[in-house]
Design a protein around this motif. Structure first.
Motif, PDB file in Angstrom:
ATOM      1  N   ALA A   1      30.646 -26.644 -81.219  1.00 24.88           N
ATOM      2  CA  ALA A   1      29.289 -26.266 -81.605  1.00 24.88           C
ATOM      3  C   ALA A   1      28.759 -25.156 -80.713  1.00 24.88           C
ATOM      4  CB  ALA A   1      28.366 -27.482 -81.545  1.00 24.88           C
ATOM      5  N   GLY A   2      28.941 -25.337 -79.425  1.00 26.08           N
ATOM      6  CA  GLY A   2      28.469 -24.314 -78.505  1.00 26.08           C
ATOM      7  C   GLY A   2      29.138 -22.981 -78.785  1.00 26.08           C
ATOM      8  N   ARG A   3      30.408 -23.058 -78.998  1.00 24.70           N
ATOM      9  CA  ARG A   3      31.177 -21.853 -79.247  1.00 24.70           C
ATOM     10  C   ARG A   3      30.731 -21.156 -80.540  1.00 24.70           C
ATOM     11  NH1 ARG A   3      37.558 -22.429 -78.625  1.00 24.70           N
ATOM     12  NH2 ARG A   3      37.004 -22.302 -76.430  1.00 24.70           N
ATOM     13  N   SER A   4      30.590 -21.937 -81.589  1.00 25.26           N
ATOM     14  CA  SER A   4      30.189 -21.351 -82.867  1.00 25.26           C
ATOM     15  C   SER A   4      28.791 -20.769 -82.778  1.00 25.26           C
ATOM     16  CB  SER A   4      30.190 -22.406 -83.969  1.00 25.26           C
ATOM     17  OG  SER A   4      31.448 -22.983 -84.092  1.00 25.26           O
ATOM     18  N   LEU A   5      27.933 -21.486 -82.077  1.00 26.47           N
ATOM     19  CA  LEU A   5      26.559 -21.028 -81.956  1.00 26.47           C
ATOM     20  C   LEU A   5      26.557 -19.665 -81.285  1.00 26.47           C
ATOM     21  CD1 LEU A   5      23.634 -21.560 -82.296  1.00 26.47           C
ATOM     22  CD2 LEU A   5      23.623 -22.813 -80.152  1.00 26.47           C
ATOM     23  N   ARG A   6      27.316 -19.588 -80.241  1.00 29.30           N
ATOM     24  CA  ARG A   6      27.394 -18.342 -79.499  1.00 29.30           C
ATOM     25  C   ARG A   6      28.002 -17.229 -80.343  1.00 29.30           C
ATOM     26  NH1 ARG A   6      26.593 -15.176 -74.870  1.00 29.30           N
ATOM     27  NH2 ARG A   6      26.024 -13.751 -76.504  1.00 29.30           N
TER      28      ARG A   6
ATOM     29  N   ARG B   1      22.469 -27.273 -84.774  1.00 32.03           N
ATOM     30  CA  ARG B   1      22.162 -28.672 -85.001  1.00 32.03           C
ATOM     31  C   ARG B   1      23.151 -29.585 -84.271  1.00 32.03           C
ATOM     32  NH1 ARG B   1      20.992 -30.277 -91.131  1.00 32.03           N
ATOM     33  NH2 ARG B   1      18.980 -29.335 -90.670  1.00 32.03           N
ATOM     34  N   SER B   2      24.425 -29.280 -84.436  1.00 31.99           N
ATOM     35  CA  SER B   2      25.443 -30.124 -83.803  1.00 31.99           C
ATOM     36  C   SER B   2      25.326 -30.067 -82.294  1.00 31.99           C
ATOM     37  CB  SER B   2      26.840 -29.657 -84.193  1.00 31.99           C
ATOM     38  OG  SER B   2      26.994 -29.688 -85.577  1.00 31.99           O
ATOM     39  N   LEU B   3      25.060 -28.880 -81.804  1.00 34.31           N
ATOM     40  CA  LEU B   3      24.961 -28.717 -80.360  1.00 34.31           C
ATOM     41  C   LEU B   3      23.845 -29.600 -79.827  1.00 34.31           C
ATOM     42  CD1 LEU B   3      25.866 -27.335 -77.862  1.00 34.31           C
ATOM     43  CD2 LEU B   3      24.374 -25.419 -78.393  1.00 34.31           C
ATOM     44  N   ARG B   4      22.745 -29.531 -80.522  1.00 33.57           N
ATOM     45  CA  ARG B   4      21.591 -30.334 -80.114  1.00 33.57           C
ATOM     46  C   ARG B   4      21.895 -31.827 -80.208  1.00 33.57           C
ATOM     47  NH1 ARG B   4      16.293 -31.050 -78.209  1.00 33.57           N
ATOM     48  NH2 ARG B   4      17.360 -32.724 -77.189  1.00 33.57           N
ATOM     49  N   ARG B   5      22.478 -32.213 -81.344  1.00 36.14           N
ATOM     50  CA  ARG B   5      22.669 -33.629 -81.588  1.00 36.14           C
ATOM     51  C   ARG B   5      23.895 -34.216 -80.897  1.00 36.14           C
ATOM     52  NH1 ARG B   5      19.677 -34.125 -87.195  1.00 36.14           N
ATOM     53  NH2 ARG B   5      21.359 -33.373 -88.490  1.00 36.14           N
ATOM     54  N   GLY B   6      24.849 -33.355 -80.585  1.00 39.18           N
ATOM     55  CA  GLY B   6      26.080 -33.879 -80.010  1.00 39.18           C
ATOM     56  C   GLY B   6      26.958 -34.581 -81.022  1.00 39.18           C
TER      57      GLY B   6
ATOM     58  N   ARG C   1      45.622 -31.037 -82.034  1.00 39.82           N
ATOM     59  CA  ARG C   1      45.211 -30.109 -83.088  1.00 39.82           C
ATOM     60  C   ARG C   1      43.749 -30.335 -83.449  1.00 39.82           C
ATOM     61  NH1 ARG C   1      44.755 -26.902 -86.206  1.00 39.82           N
ATOM     62  NH2 ARG C   1      46.011 -25.989 -87.841  1.00 39.82           N
ATOM     63  N   MET C   2      43.363 -31.585 -83.509  1.00 47.28           N
ATOM     64  CA  MET C   2      42.009 -31.939 -83.918  1.00 47.28           C
ATOM     65  C   MET C   2      40.989 -31.710 -82.820  1.00 47.28           C
ATOM     66  SD  MET C   2      41.218 -33.014 -86.862  1.00 47.28           S
ATOM     67  CE  MET C   2      42.192 -33.182 -88.351  1.00 47.28           C
ATOM     68  N   SER C   3      41.461 -31.756 -81.586  1.00 43.93           N
ATOM     69  CA  SER C   3      40.514 -31.785 -80.480  1.00 43.93           C
ATOM     70  C   SER C   3      39.651 -30.536 -80.430  1.00 43.93           C
ATOM     71  CB  SER C   3      41.261 -31.950 -79.158  1.00 43.93           C
ATOM     72  OG  SER C   3      41.941 -30.749 -78.846  1.00 43.93           O
ATOM     73  N   ALA C   4      40.138 -29.447 -80.998  1.00 44.27           N
ATOM     74  CA  ALA C   4      39.362 -28.206 -80.934  1.00 44.27           C
ATOM     75  C   ALA C   4      38.458 -28.050 -82.150  1.00 44.27           C
ATOM     76  CB  ALA C   4      40.312 -27.016 -80.841  1.00 44.27           C
ATOM     77  N   LEU C   5      38.481 -29.000 -83.041  1.00 41.82           N
ATOM     78  CA  LEU C   5      37.701 -28.856 -84.274  1.00 41.82           C
ATOM     79  C   LEU C   5      36.419 -29.675 -84.205  1.00 41.82           C
ATOM     80  CD1 LEU C   5      40.568 -28.976 -86.908  1.00 41.82           C
ATOM     81  CD2 LEU C   5      39.365 -27.006 -85.976  1.00 41.82           C
ATOM     82  N   PRO C   6      35.470 -29.306 -85.028  1.00 39.22           N
ATOM     83  CA  PRO C   6      34.172 -29.989 -84.997  1.00 39.22           C
ATOM     84  C   PRO C   6      34.230 -31.312 -85.729  1.00 39.22           C
ATOM     85  CG  PRO C   6      34.156 -28.300 -86.696  1.00 39.22           C
ATOM     86  CD  PRO C   6      35.504 -28.247 -86.044  1.00 39.22           C
TER      87      PRO C   6
END
Lengths: 334, 334
Positions: free
Chosen positions: A56-61, B58-63, B116-121
């Motif tokens: 999320a941080g990365r995409s936001l940036r 949104r995701s960044l904020r919400r986690g 592989r998944m760890s880098a995805l949202p």
DNA sequence: TTGCGCAATGGCAACGTTAACATTTGGGCG
DNA sequence: CGCCCAAATGTTAACGTTGCCATTGCGCAA
């Protein structure tokens, strides 16, 4: 069990490694301007803390998600698995991910697919169309969201890609005529299927192009049972020496229907289908059919989006021809 | 064409509507503490500017991402479409999206799927296992990433769900024995298939539980051709009155193989398969088979993740039994 | 010795959203 | 008329990352 940790951020890594957050970031991206030994220290800290960059941080940036959305009205459609294989293959190639969404088909509109996607983390979207959406003519893609439709219909604002169903019929009909048949009968499909209707047009127009008035078609429903019934009905028609069915299940059913009425395939009647879907499922001699490369269609769609990286997209329309696979269900009549 | 607009944010909407950003946010979430007329004004501004909430912010904020990742080693596997239908259905129910990834099967490890998944949202992940991963015993899911495996093998740290293949065989074998057969022959599958091997165990142990020593099995390869060969081989065995094939294609091939040797089904031999995959593809009388609800399996997997919303997950193992579908390929021998 | 340039690293701000808290407004009631 | 409370709205800060620019340290040429 340790208590649930808050997620590890660059800040934590930076603190542990005794560097700035920026240096951590540079290490993540393997920038050449970080000293190798520093990099190693940072990497050790990342390992120790189990750091995973936050999407999320990365995409936001960055303002990009590196993800393509796929909208389907109907998940369990023929060819969807192969298309999906293509989507994921192309996405992998570009370092993208695929987000899959089922869209409610009531109403069946591109707008509903589009608005469904608009809230998701995607840079572009692919819509798989089976039927004609009510708003096909008026639909406008979301600004900034490149949209590719999987359909044979050309859209003025969206790129499109699909198998060439018209050409598929042309190939089959010309193949059968080439084998000496005077005409080709057709077992059709439900009228709302776009690809089926296009196959029907292809059959009709190819016959006409050869100066042959198309015989009355028989409308099936994609099932082998309907093909069986069609085969029985056509068995009594002495003019019928070649039958083209809009999919393999109907073609196979048709063969069995003909046989149940004492006709032999291919000695008395030639039969061809479409899809190459029976490969390992039926032990009989190989059906004459057309093989499509749905994986390639899927790849093209995702390539169009993921391969564009900021390039002004441009609308493009692509049709991939199928390949006729000769089987033992057509003999030479010449 | 207008120049490409920068994306519209709450700030822009707030300015146009003459309210604070917070009020815009509240309007987006339809909070009751915003006056209806204010809401309407904000909504008008959103429409005018074409505002779409930004997922990353949104995701960044919400986690949280409200997304479940699905990792497949092999996209085009039997049942994947139905499972996918289940994934998306369950995701929809919880307001989640599905992110699909193909994992390279070299090496075939859970670790490779996981990294592989760890880098995805994604907030959690589902892995579809067809074979035995090299690291099945030692694998640990990423901290904070709930992981569900689609397999029959129970894992100590991950929830699992699948069809009950053992019970499937039990049902078929007991059904055939119940119809008066003295034993049941088995057409198997390649040994690396987990579900196939479990079916084999089920067949063997159920026979033994009934005091019957299992006859020698014939190893097939999932294709109708291998079933055909098996049918021909078994046609000469006078003790063979009932055959159970590990999938429908082989069962169907087997029937045709028996017939090619003059045996009739079900008069001379009873045949049953597994999968209910031939429904509309083959026009013949209905094969006796077992129907699985892969959609339900898919839903369970995603429910487990998306339905947990912060609840301490807890490892759970679920097997769904299939349903035996009686067809015309088994007669009563009593 | 001084100054210059380059390599390595750090500080700061901003991306869009929303939780938590703060403030304003208006109405009811003593 | 003043007080209090609730409804409506505003302000602030923080989520994690990274582009931009500033700073530091060092070797080398003048």
């Amino acid at each position: 069990m340790a208590a649930v940790k808050k997620s590890v951020s660059v800040k934590d890594v930076a603190r542990l490694a005794g560097v700035s957050e920026q240096t951590v970031s540079r290490t993540v991206h393997d920038s050449p301007s970080v000293r190798p030994e520093t990099k190693e220290r940072v990497r050790a800290a990342m390992r120790e803390l189990g750091y995973r960059p936050n999407f999320a941080g990365r995409s936001l940036r960055r303002g990009k998600f590196k993800t393509v959305g796929v909208a389907m009205f109907n998940i369990t459609g023929t060819g969807n698995l192969d298309r999906m294989e293509g989507f994921t293959a192309a996405a992998d190639k570009h370092g993208y991910a695929i987000t899959l969404t089922k869209v409610d088909g009531h109403p069946y509109t591109l707008e509903s697919a589009s608005s469904r996607m608009s809230a998701l983390p995607v840079d572009g979207m692919v819509v798989i169309m089976n039927r004609m959406p009510a708003d096909f003519g008026t639909f406008e893609p979301l600004p900034g969201m490149q949209t590719v439709l999987v359909t044979m219909l050309e859209h003025p604002l969206c790129s499109t890609v699909d198998n060439d169903q018209f050409d598929c019929s042309r190939q089959v009909v010309e193949y059968l005529l080439g084998r000496g048949h005077k005409t080709v009968h057709f077992i059709s499909c439900p009228e709302r299927s776009l690809s089926g209707m296009r196959r029907e047009e292809g059959w009709r127009e190819t016959l006409r192009a050869h100066g042959i008035e198309p015989p009355r078609l028989i409308r099936g429903d994609w099932t082998a049972q309907s093909g069986y019934a069609a085969g029985q009905a056509l068995a009594d028609d002495p003019t019928c020496t070649a039958i083209y069915a809009s999919n393999d299940a109907m073609a196979y059913g048709c063969i069995r229907g003909l046989e149940s009425r004492g006709k032999r395939v291919p000695e008395d009647v030639s039969v061809a289908g479409v899809d190459d879907s029976l490969g390992d499922i039926v032990p009989d001699r190989r059906l004459t059919t057309v093989r499509f490369d749905n994986k390639r269609v899927g790849m093209w769609a995702v390539d169009k989006i993921a391969g564009a990286e900021g390039v002004e997209p441009g609308v493009e329309h692509m049709l991939f021809p199928g390949v006729l696979v000769e089987g033992d269900t057509v003999r030479d009549w010449r």
